[in-house]
Design an enzyme around this catalytic site. Structure first.
Site, PDB file in Angstrom:
ATOM      1  N   CYS A 194     -80.011 -42.580  47.981  1.00 37.83           N
ATOM      2  CA  CYS A 194     -80.116 -41.178  47.600  1.00 37.83           C
ATOM      3  C   CYS A 194     -78.856 -40.828  46.806  1.00 37.83           C
ATOM      4  O   CYS A 194     -77.739 -41.090  47.262  1.00 37.83           O
ATOM      5  CB  CYS A 194     -80.231 -40.298  48.839  1.00 37.83           C
ATOM      6  SG  CYS A 194     -80.156 -38.519  48.449  1.00 37.83           S
ATOM      7  N   ASP A 200     -82.884 -45.481  50.782  1.00 41.87           N
ATOM      8  CA  ASP A 200     -84.312 -45.183  50.663  1.00 41.87           C
ATOM      9  C   ASP A 200     -85.049 -46.514  50.592  1.00 41.87           C
ATOM     10  O   ASP A 200     -84.596 -47.441  49.926  1.00 41.87           O
ATOM     11  CB  ASP A 200     -84.599 -44.358  49.407  1.00 41.87           C
ATOM     12  CG  ASP A 200     -84.063 -42.947  49.506  1.00 41.87           C
ATOM     13  OD1 ASP A 200     -84.263 -42.313  50.555  1.00 41.87           O
ATOM     14  OD2 ASP A 200     -83.443 -42.472  48.536  1.00 41.87           O
TER      15      ASP A 200
END
Length: 172
Positions: free
Chosen positions: A63, A70
């Site tokens: 992120c 992620d």
């Protein structure tokens, strides 16, 4: 049998294979986004329209705001033109997103753009199925059809209808 012999001849005599920098070599992982990792070889069947599909169930990025990881399954499907992607280079390229700070939508669009530059495919689509964070999953989809070809219209149709019949999600 003749087709097998032709393929063996193709793979052992094609000078493009000699220029590959990853295949058959010691693997050096890059931890920063690097589109130069992508390599291609000539399409052995440029006269045919056919799909090549890659599933990458271990894609990771970061992120850009929080730095949290992620995780996603990335689906890449394309109809090649004159070149196909060399699969080890694709693996190393996708791995290079490991420390890349990019929103889900950015990662999927970047992958598509880099593959279009590398391959000039007839058609390409990239779909990211990201695992939920904070109770929300994001599944960006992008596609491309070569200009002034039937694949340009195909891209429009597939974009408009891409999620009408969603498949079963198994990565969450």
């Amino acid at each position: 049998m003749q087709e097998i012999n032709q393929l063996a001849k193709y793979t052992t005599t094609n000078s493009a294979l000699n220029s590959l920098t990853h295949l058959g070599k010691t693997t050096h992982y890059t931890f920063e986004y690097n589109p130069r990792l992508l390599e291609s070889v000539p399409n052995p069947h440029p006269q045919n329209d056919y799909f090549i599909k890659f599933n990458c169930p271990e894609f990771t990025s970061l992120c850009p705001i929080t730095g949290q990881p992620d995780f996603a399954t990335i689906y890449i499907s394309y109809i090649p033109n004159k070149k196909i992607v060399e699969s080890k280079s694709l693996k190393l390229y996708l791995f290079s997103f490991r420390n890349h700070g990019g929103f889900h939508e950015d990662c999927v669009n970047t992958i598509a753009k880099d593959l279009i530059i590398c391959l000039s495919p007839r058609y390409l689509e990239v779909w990211g199925k990201f695992t939920p964070r904070g109770g929300l999953s994001i599944d960006p989809y992008v596609n491309y059809g070569a200009n002034n070809t039937p694949f340009q219209e195909m891209a429009k149709q597939r974009l408009w209808q891409h999620d009408m019949y969603p498949e079963i999600i198994t990565n969450r």
